[in-house]
Design a protein around this motif. Structure first.
Motif, PDB file in Angstrom:
ATOM      1  N   LYS A 202       0.840  -1.195   0.000  1.00  0.00           N
ATOM      2  CA  LYS A 202       0.000   0.000   0.000  1.00  0.00           C
ATOM      3  C   LYS A 202       0.881   1.254   0.000  1.00  0.00           C
ATOM      4  N   ARG A 203       0.473   2.222  -0.804  1.00  0.00           N
ATOM      5  CA  ARG A 203       1.219   3.471  -0.911  1.00  0.00           C
ATOM      6  C   ARG A 203       0.378   4.620  -0.366  1.00  0.00           C
ATOM      7  N   ASN A 204       1.066   5.550   0.314  1.00  0.00           N
ATOM      8  CA  ASN A 204       0.421   6.717   0.901  1.00  0.00           C
ATOM      9  C   ASN A 204       0.738   7.953   0.065  1.00  0.00           C
ATOM     10  N   SER A 205      -0.247   8.857  -0.087  1.00  0.00           N
ATOM     11  CA  SER A 205      -0.039  10.047  -0.919  1.00  0.00           C
ATOM     12  C   SER A 205      -0.031  11.342  -0.121  1.00  0.00           C
ATOM     13  N   ASN A 206       0.036  11.285   1.201  1.00  0.00           N
ATOM     14  CA  ASN A 206       0.062  12.504   2.023  1.00  0.00           C
ATOM     15  C   ASN A 206       1.361  13.280   1.817  1.00  0.00           C
ATOM     16  N   ASN A 207       1.246  14.589   1.681  1.00  0.00           N
ATOM     17  CA  ASN A 207       2.425  15.453   1.689  1.00  0.00           C
ATOM     18  C   ASN A 207       2.778  15.855   3.116  1.00  0.00           C
ATOM     19  N   ASN A 208       1.756  16.092   3.928  1.00  0.00           N
ATOM     20  CA  ASN A 208       1.934  16.428   5.340  1.00  0.00           C
ATOM     21  C   ASN A 208       1.706  15.158   6.158  1.00  0.00           C
ATOM     22  N   SER A 209       2.711  14.772   6.920  1.00  0.00           N
ATOM     23  CA  SER A 209       2.632  13.495   7.635  1.00  0.00           C
ATOM     24  C   SER A 209       1.533  13.458   8.685  1.00  0.00           C
ATOM     25  N   PHE A 210       1.061  14.644   9.140  1.00  0.00           N
ATOM     26  CA  PHE A 210       0.017  14.675  10.160  1.00  0.00           C
ATOM     27  C   PHE A 210      -1.371  14.950   9.580  1.00  0.00           C
ATOM     28  N   ALA A 211      -1.455  15.055   8.259  1.00  0.00           N
ATOM     29  CA  ALA A 211      -2.752  15.279   7.619  1.00  0.00           C
ATOM     30  C   ALA A 211      -3.592  14.005   7.670  1.00  0.00           C
ATOM     31  N   ARG A 212      -4.863  14.134   7.321  1.00  0.00           N
ATOM     32  CA  ARG A 212      -5.739  12.961   7.245  1.00  0.00           C
ATOM     33  C   ARG A 212      -5.117  11.908   6.345  1.00  0.00           C
ATOM     34  N   ASP A 213      -5.160  10.683   6.787  1.00  0.00           N
ATOM     35  CA  ASP A 213      -4.492   9.612   6.057  1.00  0.00           C
ATOM     36  C   ASP A 213      -5.081   9.431   4.660  1.00  0.00           C
ATOM     37  N   SER A 214      -4.206   9.069   3.715  1.00  0.00           N
ATOM     38  CA  SER A 214      -4.646   8.806   2.342  1.00  0.00           C
ATOM     39  C   SER A 214      -4.006   7.538   1.805  1.00  0.00           C
ATOM     40  N   THR A 215      -4.023   6.496   2.610  1.00  0.00           N
ATOM     41  CA  THR A 215      -3.465   5.212   2.179  1.00  0.00           C
ATOM     42  C   THR A 215      -4.588   4.386   1.561  1.00  0.00           C
ATOM     43  N   TYR A 216      -4.861   4.633   0.293  1.00  0.00           N
ATOM     44  CA  TYR A 216      -6.013   4.016  -0.365  1.00  0.00           C
ATOM     45  C   TYR A 216      -5.625   3.075  -1.508  1.00  0.00           C
ATOM     46  N   GLN A 217      -4.349   3.053  -1.882  1.00  0.00           N
ATOM     47  CA  GLN A 217      -3.975   2.360  -3.116  1.00  0.00           C
ATOM     48  C   GLN A 217      -3.072   1.157  -2.861  1.00  0.00           C
ATOM     49  N   ILE A 218      -3.371   0.062  -3.555  1.00  0.00           N
ATOM     50  CA  ILE A 218      -2.540  -1.137  -3.537  1.00  0.00           C
ATOM     51  C   ILE A 218      -1.799  -1.221  -4.867  1.00  0.00           C
ATOM     52  N   PHE A 219      -0.476  -1.371  -4.780  1.00  0.00           N
ATOM     53  CA  PHE A 219       0.365  -1.464  -5.976  1.00  0.00           C
ATOM     54  C   PHE A 219       1.046  -2.828  -6.040  1.00  0.00           C
ATOM     55  N   TYR A 220       1.491  -3.144  -7.260  1.00  0.00           N
ATOM     56  CA  TYR A 220       2.294  -4.355  -7.459  1.00  0.00           C
ATOM     57  C   TYR A 220       3.652  -3.952  -8.004  1.00  0.00           C
ATOM     58  N   HIS A 221       4.716  -4.404  -7.315  1.00  0.00           N
ATOM     59  CA  HIS A 221       6.089  -4.114  -7.730  1.00  0.00           C
ATOM     60  C   HIS A 221       6.784  -5.402  -8.162  1.00  0.00           C
ATOM     61  N   LYS A 222       7.297  -5.408  -9.376  1.00  0.00           N
ATOM     62  CA  LYS A 222       8.062  -6.548  -9.879  1.00  0.00           C
ATOM     63  C   LYS A 222       9.532  -6.316  -9.557  1.00  0.00           C
ATOM     64  N   ILE A 223      10.172  -7.311  -8.941  1.00  0.00           N
ATOM     65  CA  ILE A 223      11.566  -7.189  -8.522  1.00  0.00           C
ATOM     66  C   ILE A 223      12.443  -6.863  -9.727  1.00  0.00           C
ATOM     67  N   GLY A 224      13.339  -5.883  -9.524  1.00  0.00           N
ATOM     68  CA  GLY A 224      14.253  -5.487 -10.589  1.00  0.00           C
ATOM     69  C   GLY A 224      13.779  -4.317 -11.408  1.00  0.00           C
ATOM     70  N   THR A 225      12.596  -3.765 -11.070  1.00  0.00           N
ATOM     71  CA  THR A 225      12.072  -2.608 -11.796  1.00  0.00           C
ATOM     72  C   THR A 225      12.036  -1.390 -10.883  1.00  0.00           C
ATOM     73  N   LEU A 226      11.775  -0.222 -11.470  1.00  0.00           N
ATOM     74  CA  LEU A 226      11.667   1.013 -10.705  1.00  0.00           C
ATOM     75  C   LEU A 226      10.268   1.158 -10.124  1.00  0.00           C
ATOM     76  N   GLN A 227      10.168   1.888  -9.001  1.00  0.00           N
ATOM     77  CA  GLN A 227       8.870   2.032  -8.359  1.00  0.00           C
ATOM     78  C   GLN A 227       7.872   2.767  -9.245  1.00  0.00           C
ATOM     79  N   ASN A 228       8.332   3.721 -10.057  1.00  0.00           N
ATOM     80  CA  ASN A 228       7.383   4.445 -10.905  1.00  0.00           C
ATOM     81  C   ASN A 228       6.794   3.574 -12.019  1.00  0.00           C
ATOM     82  N   GLU A 229       7.283   2.327 -12.129  1.00  0.00           N
ATOM     83  CA  GLU A 229       6.722   1.381 -13.085  1.00  0.00           C
ATOM     84  C   GLU A 229       5.715   0.435 -12.424  1.00  0.00           C
TER      85      GLU A 229
END
Length: 694
Positions: A202-229
């Motif tokens: 799960k990835r969080n999109s908050n810019n302010n660490s004390f703001a309302r939580d925004s951990t809404y997204q589940i991602f899949y990461h393939k080993i050996g690739t960049l996170q933006n992929e």
């Protein structure tokens, strides 16, 4: 320079009794009106926790408590005694995950613990990840780790500031190599492997660490690739519901909770083909359904139909094909279950007794093992070949005892090896008296309470006593072995833990009867525990301390503002004290079911009735208080503690000292990165108690 200093006039120190000096906390008038009710909040400026003015104020508060702690330390030498107790205490078994055994071991007292592995129990541990090598920072901490399906790689969560925002990094086992993959902005996430090829997170999109939580997204990461992929697998941004996930037997399972926390929807996807296609298998299931496991095409779960816990199953493609696997045992709480190839291992809790039952995979009874001396236990793993369960027993006063339990014969044997040698016990098992009994609440409920003291001690009401509880979120409390507590007990202290409503110790209804518009039951139960200890001559108001963390911090904050005359010392840790605004920051919005929603008029009024910050009275001298928070706590933000401390201190009637301690580079669990940190914090806590209770 002098002119610059005077711009912070509120930092001038003033004498507030008890020969201590405190920074003056300025008042900034602010009227808040909600549901037609107006009230003042003169300390809302402290909510800007990263502003220099607030940081300087917090640092000044720390200077006060640090000076006081240094004064106390001269009288006690608790840290060295705790280290002695630790050296003579036995250790538990390493964790078995997949093919290997794992543990986080202390190599140096001033450096973070190192993640190591073993192929067999009786061999030297081999280093896998040294957090200090990764971050070059003694605050770096490994919070969790996840072996891949074939135990070829390890994903581990790590950070250096203690917050809930972490990085996921990777290491191979043989050979031991750090991989270049780094996943950032990971929050409130486990890691689930797709075999050995990639991970879900799960990835969080908050810019302010004390703001309302925004951990809404589940991602899949393939080993050996960049996170933006990485591929977005599930997105609950529009519904703002909490999401959870796991992988089992070639499938990804996702739970999406509704925003109001009343229902959940469940999905699965097959992992053998990409892209992953989600199939909904339960829609708007009411609260009370809990996913336990998946095997051989069947979902295993518990339901709201069982107050004490049960296990049911249904065909993933046919919800109506439901079977009862393990029935509930009335008044016997099913705490946990572990699924193995041929067995289901269930842990049960009753008043004063824990035990486990082994069932076959279809729920047939095989064998029961009882636990002696009222101890708790962890099931570490099962050796499928020898049919031996490896179990670790422990209590508040008895260190870790490792045993094997043979499922076929019922025999139990202590387990030792070259790296877990037998050690003499610090104290005989009967050195401390442990009572696990009940007391009556004001509405005639039987509340379990554990009371511990040195055997033979005279109970005349003059004993320094520490009362603790949690009472929230259905959490089932249990003992933890604590060498600091041993010191407190050896010095004539009494310890009590109350299993109040709001927790889950007596089933689902025990929780629901202490949440929402019934939350006062939780606080009243705790206050009734204090009155019971006083009435039974365990202690007196001049000798009684209370403590709790997180929900427990709120609990003691409510208790001290409702009944200040009952307590001598109060130590709330990382608590929420402004309950009118708890939902505006971080994860508060996920707790409407537990506390209520301030946007609802009836629930707002109920919250206002007990919110500790709003119930401080101008003419009351509250007990000696040490409020502890952490600068990077993005679960319960520090401003709760700041505002509570500021208002308590800033009154003419307050003669007892009110201290505020903010731990640096720390999060919700405090200063835990090194052994030295943990010892210092533990020693400081018990030194404060003994100094002010004696």
């Amino acid at each position: 320079m002098l002119k610059h200093f005077f711009t912070f006039g509120w930092l001038f120190f003033t004498l507030l009794g008890f020969s201590q000096q405190y920074p003056i906390t300025k008042k900034v008038p602010k009227t808040i009106t909600k549901h037609g009710i107006a009230f003042q909040d003169e300390y809302s400026w402290l909510e800007n926790m990263k502003e220099n003015e607030v940081v300087n104020w917090s640092n000044a508060q720390n200077e006060v408590i640090n000076l006081h702690s240094a004064e106390i330390e001269k009288k006690y030498d608790i840290a060295s005694k705790i280290k002695d107790y630790d050296a003579y205490s036995s250790n538990g078994l390493p964790m078995k995950k997949g093919a290997f055994f794992y543990g986080v071991y202390r190599m140096q007292k001033n450096k973070p613990g190192v993640l190591c592995f073993k192929k067999t129990l009786n061999e030297q541990a081999v280093e896998l990840v040294d957090p200090f090598k990764v971050f070059k920072d003694e605050n770096a901490t490994i919070f969790s780790f996840y072996p891949s399906k074939n135990s070829a790689k390890i994903a581990y969560e790590i950070n250096s500031d203690g917050s809930d925002r972490k990085e996921i990094r990777f290491v191979t086992i043989e050979p031991n190599n750090y991989l270049e993959d780094v996943l950032t902005n990971v929050k409130f996430s486990n890691v689930a492997w797709n075999n050995d090829s990639g991970v879900f997170y799960k990835r969080n999109s908050n810019n302010n660490s004390f703001a309302r939580d925004s951990t809404y997204q589940i991602f899949y990461h393939k080993i050996g690739t960049l996170q933006n992929e990485d591929k977005l697998i599930f997105d609950a941004t529009k519904t703002e519901g909490n999401v959870d996930f796991q992988t089992k037997e070639g499938k990804l399972f996702i739970e999406e909770e509704s925003k109001d926390e009343r229902t959940s929807t469940y999905y699965y996807a097959n992992l053998n083909t990409e892209p992953f296609i989600l199939t909904k298998y339960l829609d708007n299931e009411t609260n009370g359904f809990r996913f336990i496991d998946y095997r051989e095409g069947r979902i295993y779960f518990s339901s709201k139909e069982s107050d004490w816990g049960e296990i049911r199953s249904f065909d993933i493609n046919n919800r109506t094909d439901e079977k009862l696997v393990v029935s509930q045992l009335y008044n016997n709480l099913l705490v946990d279950s572990a699924f193995y190839e041929a067995y289901i291992i269930c842990k049960y809790k009753t008043l004063g007794n824990n035990y486990l039952i082994v069932y076959d995979k279809d729920g047939g009874f095989v064998r029961r093992f009882d636990v002696p001396y009222g101890m708790d236990f962890n099931v570490n793993f099962l050796n499928e070949k020898t049919k031996e369960l490896f179990v670790t027993f422990y209590s508040y006063t008895i260190p870790y005892l490792n045993y094997t339990l043979n499922i076929e014969t019922g025999r139990s044997n202590p387990y030792f090896n070259d790296f877990l040698p037998p050690k003499p016990t610090l104290f005989p098992f009967n050195h401390f008296e442990t009572k696990i009994i009940t007391y009556k609440s004001r509405d005639n409920q039987d509340i379990p309470i554990t009371i511990i003291y040195k055997k033979g001690m005279v109970l005349d009401g003059n004993n320094p006593t520490l009362l603790k509880a949690y009472g929230g979120f259905g959490v089932v409390s249990g003992p933890s072995y604590d060498t600091g507590l041993l010191y407190f007990l050896e010095k004539g202290g009494v310890f009590a833990y109350a299993e109040i409503r709001g927790g889950g110790e007596k089933g689902r209804k025990w929780h629901t009867n202490g949440m929402g518009l019934k939350k006062m039951n939780c606080f009243n139960d705790f206050i009734d525990a204090a009155e019971y200890l006083i009435a039974e001559k365990y202690t007196s108001p001049n000798k009684l301390a209370i403590t709790g963390a997180s929900q427990g911090g709120l609990l003691v904050g409510v208790a001290m503002t409702l009944r200040p005359e009952l307590f001598k010392v109060v130590v709330p840790k990382v608590g929420a004290f402004d309950m009118i605004q708890f939902d505006k920051f971080t994860i508060g919005k996920y707790h409407y079911d537990e506390y209520g929603n301030p946007a609802n008029e009836a629930e707002f009024k109920y919250l206002l009735n007990y919110s500790p910050f709003h119930n401080i009275k101008e003419d009351v001298n509250y007990p000696t208080t040490l409020i502890i928070t952490s600068d990077n706590d993005d679960r319960v933000p520090p401003f709760h503690s700041y505002k509570f401390a500021g208002r308590l201190q800033n009154r003419v009637a307050q003669k007892n000292p009110i201290y505020l301690k903010t731990l640096s580079s720390s999060g919700h669990y405090g200063k835990i990165s090194t052994y030295q940190n943990r010892i210092e914090e533990k020693a400081a806590f018990y030194e404060f108690l003994l100094f002010h209770l004696n």
